[in-house]
Each structure stands twice: as structure tokens, then as C-alpha cells.
Design a protein around this motif. Sequence first.
Motif, mmCIF file in Angstrom:
data_model
loop_
_atom_site.group_PDB
_atom_site.id
_atom_site.type_symbol
_atom_site.label_atom_id
_atom_site.label_comp_id
_atom_site.label_asym_id
_atom_site.label_seq_id
_atom_site.Cartn_x
_atom_site.Cartn_y
_atom_site.Cartn_z
ATOM 1 N N CYS A 1 26.544 -33.477 -103.677
ATOM 2 C CA CYS A 1 25.440 -33.422 -102.966
ATOM 3 C C CYS A 1 26.328 -33.604 -100.832
ATOM 4 O O CYS A 1 25.416 -33.369 -100.436
ATOM 5 N N CYS B 1 29.832 -41.294 -105.717
ATOM 6 C CA CYS B 1 28.083 -41.316 -104.682
ATOM 7 C C CYS B 1 27.240 -42.188 -105.399
ATOM 8 O O CYS B 1 27.239 -41.879 -106.426
ATOM 9 N N GLY C 1 27.975 -37.827 -107.948
ATOM 10 C CA GLY C 1 29.159 -37.472 -107.882
ATOM 11 C C GLY C 1 30.730 -37.397 -107.322
ATOM 12 O O GLY C 1 30.557 -38.333 -107.193
ATOM 13 N N CYS D 1 31.191 -36.777 -100.646
ATOM 14 C CA CYS D 1 30.642 -36.571 -102.186
ATOM 15 C C CYS D 1 30.894 -34.590 -102.138
ATOM 16 O O CYS D 1 29.835 -33.854 -101.518
ATOM 17 N N SER E 1 24.523 -41.887 -104.647
ATOM 18 C CA SER E 1 22.642 -41.147 -104.830
ATOM 19 C C SER E 1 22.946 -40.193 -106.109
ATOM 20 O O SER E 1 22.395 -40.395 -106.813
ATOM 21 N N CYS E 2 24.056 -39.809 -106.174
ATOM 22 C CA CYS E 2 24.025 -38.278 -107.326
ATOM 23 C C CYS E 2 25.328 -38.619 -108.325
ATOM 24 O O CYS E 2 25.290 -37.778 -109.196
HETATM 25 ZN ZN ZN Z 1 26.472 -37.116 -104.119
#
Ligand code: ZN
Length: 253
Positions: free
Chosen positions: A136, A157, A162, A133, A159-160
Amino acid sequence: MASRTTTTGAQQLAELIASSRSTVALTGAGVSVPSGIPDFRTPGEGIWENVDPMTVATIDVFHRDTRRFWDFYRPRFQTLGDKRPNSAHRALAELEELGLLEAVITQNIDRLHRSAGTRSLVEVHGSIATSSCTTCGASWPLEQVEGLFGADGIASCTSCLGKVKPDVVLFGEMLPIEAIEAARVLAESAELMICVGSSLEVFPAAGLPELTLAAGGAVAIVTKGPTPYDDDAAVRLRGDVAEELPAVLGALS
Ligand code: ZN
């Protein structure tokens, strides 16, 4: 170097390896050609099909037109992920196993040296083994990247959200400093550098044999095409790398 006329090139290289206290290999696209991965610099071949990678596999396109980047790179991941190491990769892994090769420095991103069993490996252009990513830093192995693609054709990504990018050096990107430094140290300390399947024209590979020569070491070249170091090479083999390197290994045992 007596009686050159009575020994083959493979035997000569075997003798150099046997008498060297520190040998490193430097490999380029040519070492993976027998695995079915054409050198994209060779015209008219390839998994690159009709697209010039220099116009698509760039950091600029990745940021500006991420879909276009992945339209090109996603099938490439699939193609490269299925390839297997050949006898040249295996011969280098075997030399390391025998204590006769310190490390492999490679320009290739295809993971095939690792698959063949090479442990001390410096990948100066990164590797398709992982993608990360860009926001992050989270990382995924190649096999899991396909699961990151959304309907927009972009890997994101989990989780984020990105943008996820292959951990390879794209055109226009900086080379990884740690890998370049490791390659430089290996080249300077080598008594013998074996250059395999590289035209030795692209930085950083182009400058590494010079470091070995400047420090008093020798350079051997195993590749079909011409290189700028041909006149400086202690041994020059021009056959198929998948035949030459096993022959060298055979001459050592
Ligand atoms: Zn990320």
C-alpha cells in the motif's frame, strides 16, 4: 595553474572551489569509514561480518525468504542507526552553507550527510531513513520500523499486513529514476565535481565524473584508493577524508 609546487593539494582544491561557479560533491562508502561504517567491499571488515550482502540484501531474497532478509538487515538497521557524521560530512555541509557547494550526490544509505546538515542531497541508492509497505506504500521512519516486526521476524504493514521494505536499493533492484536524473543534471552542469571516498567503479557513480568532464568541467578526487579517473583529475588528494576536507575548508577561510 601556476606554482603547483608551492601549494598543498588542499589549497589547490580550495582554489578550484573558490573559482568554480557550480560545484557538486559525489560521495561513496569512504566518506563514512571514519564514522565507523566499513566499506563492505573491503575484505575482512565489518558490520557485514561473514555474510556476503550480495547473497542476502537482494530483492529476490526479500520476496522469496523475507525472514532471512530481515535476519540480516534488522541488526544492520540498529548498527547504522547509531552512527554519527564525521568531519568530512560536516565540511561538505559547511561548504553548502557558505554557498560554495550546490549539492551532494551520495551512494551511501546511512543518512549521515543529512545528519551533518546537508540540505541539497541526492541519494542514488536510497536511504535507511524510511521503510515502506510494498503493497500500500505506507511509510515509517527508521526509529519506528522495529515496532513493525512480528514473532515471525518479518516487518509487516500495520494497515494492510503487506511486507515492509527498507527504502534502499537492494541488489537486483532498479535505481530510483528521479535521483539518477537529478544526479545526471548536476554532473553535467558542474564546473567542478569533487569525488570523495568513492572508487568510482560502480554505476551510477562511475559515469558521473565523465559527464562533468565531457561538459568542460573539472574533477577533483579525494580518496585513498585508485580510481579510473585519477589521470583526469585536476586535484588528487590521497589522505584521510576526515582530515583532507576540513583542510580544504580551512584553506578557503
Ligand atoms: Zn500496507
